[in-house]
Design a protein around this motif. Structure first.
Motif, mmCIF file in Angstrom:
data_model
loop_
_atom_site.group_PDB
_atom_site.id
_atom_site.type_symbol
_atom_site.label_atom_id
_atom_site.label_comp_id
_atom_site.label_asym_id
_atom_site.label_seq_id
_atom_site.Cartn_x
_atom_site.Cartn_y
_atom_site.Cartn_z
ATOM 1 N N PHE A 17 -3.737 14.896 6.358
ATOM 2 C CA PHE A 17 -3.129 15.969 7.133
ATOM 3 C C PHE A 17 -4.135 17.093 7.376
ATOM 4 O O PHE A 17 -4.192 17.673 8.457
ATOM 5 C CB PHE A 17 -1.908 16.497 6.386
ATOM 6 C CG PHE A 17 -1.163 17.579 7.107
ATOM 7 C CD1 PHE A 17 -0.343 17.273 8.173
ATOM 8 C CD2 PHE A 17 -1.272 18.894 6.704
ATOM 9 C CE1 PHE A 17 0.356 18.254 8.830
ATOM 10 C CE2 PHE A 17 -0.575 19.891 7.360
ATOM 11 C CZ PHE A 17 0.239 19.570 8.424
ATOM 12 N N LYS A 38 -0.128 10.626 10.284
ATOM 13 C CA LYS A 38 0.485 9.311 10.085
ATOM 14 C C LYS A 38 -0.245 8.234 10.876
ATOM 15 O O LYS A 38 -0.372 7.101 10.429
ATOM 16 C CB LYS A 38 1.961 9.348 10.482
ATOM 17 C CG LYS A 38 2.825 10.018 9.449
ATOM 18 C CD LYS A 38 4.286 9.976 9.845
ATOM 19 C CE LYS A 38 5.148 10.642 8.793
ATOM 20 N NZ LYS A 38 6.565 10.656 9.172
ATOM 21 N N LYS A 39 -0.708 8.596 12.070
ATOM 22 C CA LYS A 39 -1.428 7.625 12.886
ATOM 23 C C LYS A 39 -2.752 7.216 12.253
ATOM 24 O O LYS A 39 -3.215 6.104 12.416
ATOM 25 C CB LYS A 39 -1.684 8.183 14.285
ATOM 26 C CG LYS A 39 -0.475 8.178 15.165
ATOM 27 C CD LYS A 39 -0.810 8.753 16.532
ATOM 28 C CE LYS A 39 0.428 8.860 17.391
ATOM 29 N NZ LYS A 39 0.137 9.482 18.689
ATOM 30 N N ARG A 40 -3.355 8.138 11.512
ATOM 31 C CA ARG A 40 -4.657 7.858 10.912
ATOM 32 C C ARG A 40 -4.567 6.975 9.683
ATOM 33 O O ARG A 40 -5.581 6.477 9.208
ATOM 34 C CB ARG A 40 -5.356 9.160 10.537
ATOM 35 C CG ARG A 40 -5.985 9.814 11.747
ATOM 36 C CD ARG A 40 -6.965 10.859 11.384
ATOM 37 N NE ARG A 40 -8.129 10.325 10.695
ATOM 38 C CZ ARG A 40 -8.977 11.047 9.999
ATOM 39 N NH1 ARG A 40 -8.775 12.340 9.889
ATOM 40 N NH2 ARG A 40 -10.005 10.518 9.410
ATOM 41 N N LYS A 41 -3.352 6.801 9.145
ATOM 42 C CA LYS A 41 -3.215 5.949 7.970
ATOM 43 C C LYS A 41 -3.686 4.544 8.318
ATOM 44 O O LYS A 41 -3.445 4.038 9.408
ATOM 45 C CB LYS A 41 -1.762 5.888 7.493
ATOM 46 C CG LYS A 41 -1.365 7.068 6.655
ATOM 47 C CD LYS A 41 -0.037 6.816 6.000
ATOM 48 C CE LYS A 41 0.306 7.946 5.056
ATOM 49 N NZ LYS A 41 1.599 7.725 4.421
ATOM 50 N N LYS A 59 0.037 9.226 -3.445
ATOM 51 C CA LYS A 59 0.353 9.026 -2.035
ATOM 52 C C LYS A 59 0.474 10.359 -1.308
ATOM 53 O O LYS A 59 0.007 10.508 -0.183
ATOM 54 C CB LYS A 59 1.655 8.233 -1.888
ATOM 55 C CG LYS A 59 1.511 6.767 -2.176
ATOM 56 C CD LYS A 59 2.813 6.039 -1.914
ATOM 57 C CE LYS A 59 2.676 4.547 -2.187
ATOM 58 N NZ LYS A 59 3.945 3.830 -1.929
ATOM 59 N N LYS A 60 1.125 11.299 -1.969
ATOM 60 C CA LYS A 60 1.296 12.617 -1.361
ATOM 61 C C LYS A 60 -0.054 13.295 -1.161
ATOM 62 O O LYS A 60 -0.313 13.903 -0.120
ATOM 63 C CB LYS A 60 2.205 13.475 -2.244
ATOM 64 C CG LYS A 60 2.651 14.748 -1.589
ATOM 65 C CD LYS A 60 3.662 15.472 -2.435
ATOM 66 C CE LYS A 60 4.137 16.731 -1.747
ATOM 67 N NZ LYS A 60 5.130 17.463 -2.525
ATOM 68 N N LYS A 72 -3.709 0.763 8.674
ATOM 69 C CA LYS A 72 -2.693 -0.273 8.782
ATOM 70 C C LYS A 72 -3.283 -1.603 8.329
ATOM 71 O O LYS A 72 -4.474 -1.859 8.490
ATOM 72 C CB LYS A 72 -2.207 -0.397 10.222
ATOM 73 C CG LYS A 72 -1.446 0.828 10.691
ATOM 74 C CD LYS A 72 -0.934 0.641 12.086
ATOM 75 C CE LYS A 72 -0.188 1.877 12.550
ATOM 76 N NZ LYS A 72 0.295 1.730 13.917
ATOM 77 N N PHE A 103 -1.805 11.744 1.753
ATOM 78 C CA PHE A 103 -1.244 12.221 3.010
ATOM 79 C C PHE A 103 -1.703 13.641 3.311
ATOM 80 O O PHE A 103 -2.068 13.952 4.445
ATOM 81 C CB PHE A 103 0.287 12.147 2.986
ATOM 82 C CG PHE A 103 0.910 12.532 4.285
ATOM 83 C CD1 PHE A 103 0.915 11.655 5.350
ATOM 84 C CD2 PHE A 103 1.480 13.782 4.459
ATOM 85 C CE1 PHE A 103 1.480 12.005 6.552
ATOM 86 C CE2 PHE A 103 2.036 14.145 5.661
ATOM 87 C CZ PHE A 103 2.045 13.244 6.715
ATOM 88 N N ILE A 135 1.617 16.244 11.684
ATOM 89 C CA ILE A 135 2.199 15.152 10.892
ATOM 90 C C ILE A 135 2.038 13.827 11.622
ATOM 91 O O ILE A 135 1.644 12.820 11.019
ATOM 92 C CB ILE A 135 3.690 15.446 10.590
ATOM 93 C CG1 ILE A 135 3.789 16.623 9.624
ATOM 94 C CG2 ILE A 135 4.381 14.226 10.010
ATOM 95 C CD1 ILE A 135 5.188 17.141 9.420
ATOM 96 N N LYS A 136 2.310 13.800 12.926
ATOM 97 C CA LYS A 136 2.163 12.566 13.695
ATOM 98 C C LYS A 136 0.724 12.082 13.683
ATOM 99 O O LYS A 136 0.459 10.897 13.506
ATOM 100 C CB LYS A 136 2.620 12.784 15.140
ATOM 101 C CG LYS A 136 4.119 12.841 15.293
ATOM 102 C CD LYS A 136 4.497 13.069 16.740
ATOM 103 C CE LYS A 136 5.997 13.218 16.900
ATOM 104 N NZ LYS A 136 6.374 13.503 18.294
#
Length: 136
Positions: free
Chosen positions: A44, A62-65, A36-37, A67, A40, A58-59
């Protein structure tokens, strides 16, 4: 004597097996966390649309993950099941007894009377104060 030795060896082997299982579980958790890291950090490092700051990166990552998609709602089925669900929920309600309801009603009336008298005297006090200083 040999039976005792065998049972001790079996218990020792079972303990060893449990320890190995726990270690394997810990290792699998560590690898999952590491994956997971890495995912990310990959997101990133490979993104666009940030403001250049660390927080912005970081934002944006996270948005690109990805859903999860929401399940589509079957409206026909929902309309058919709605009255049944409604009745089940209504049947779960615990209604107050007549005696309990009467005591609650009595308490409400008492508090209304107490607050009515309180605000009457507060109003009367302000009115007399304003008459005394000749505002009214």
């Amino acid at each position: 004597m040999s039976d005792k030795n065998n049972s001790k060896e079996q218990k020792a082997q079972e303990k060893l097996k449990k320890i190995q299982d726990k270690k394997a579980q810990k290792d699998s958790k560590k690898t999952l966390k590491k994956e997971k890291k890495e995912e990310f950090t990959k997101l990133f490092n490979e993104f666009e649309g940030h403001d250049g700051t660390q927080e912005g990166k970081i934002k944006a990552a996270k948005k690109r993950k990805v859903k999860k998609e929401k399940e589509k709602i079957n409206y026909k089925l929902a309309i058919k099941e709605a009255p049944i669900k409604f009745l089940k929920e209504v049947n779960k309600i615990q209604w107050s007894s007549r005696k309990n309801l009467g005591t609650k009603f009595l308490w409400v009336i008492i508090f209304i009377a107490i607050f009515g008298v309180f605000f009457f005297f507060v109003d009367w006090g302000f009115q007399s104060l304003f008459e005394l200083i000749k505002i009214i």
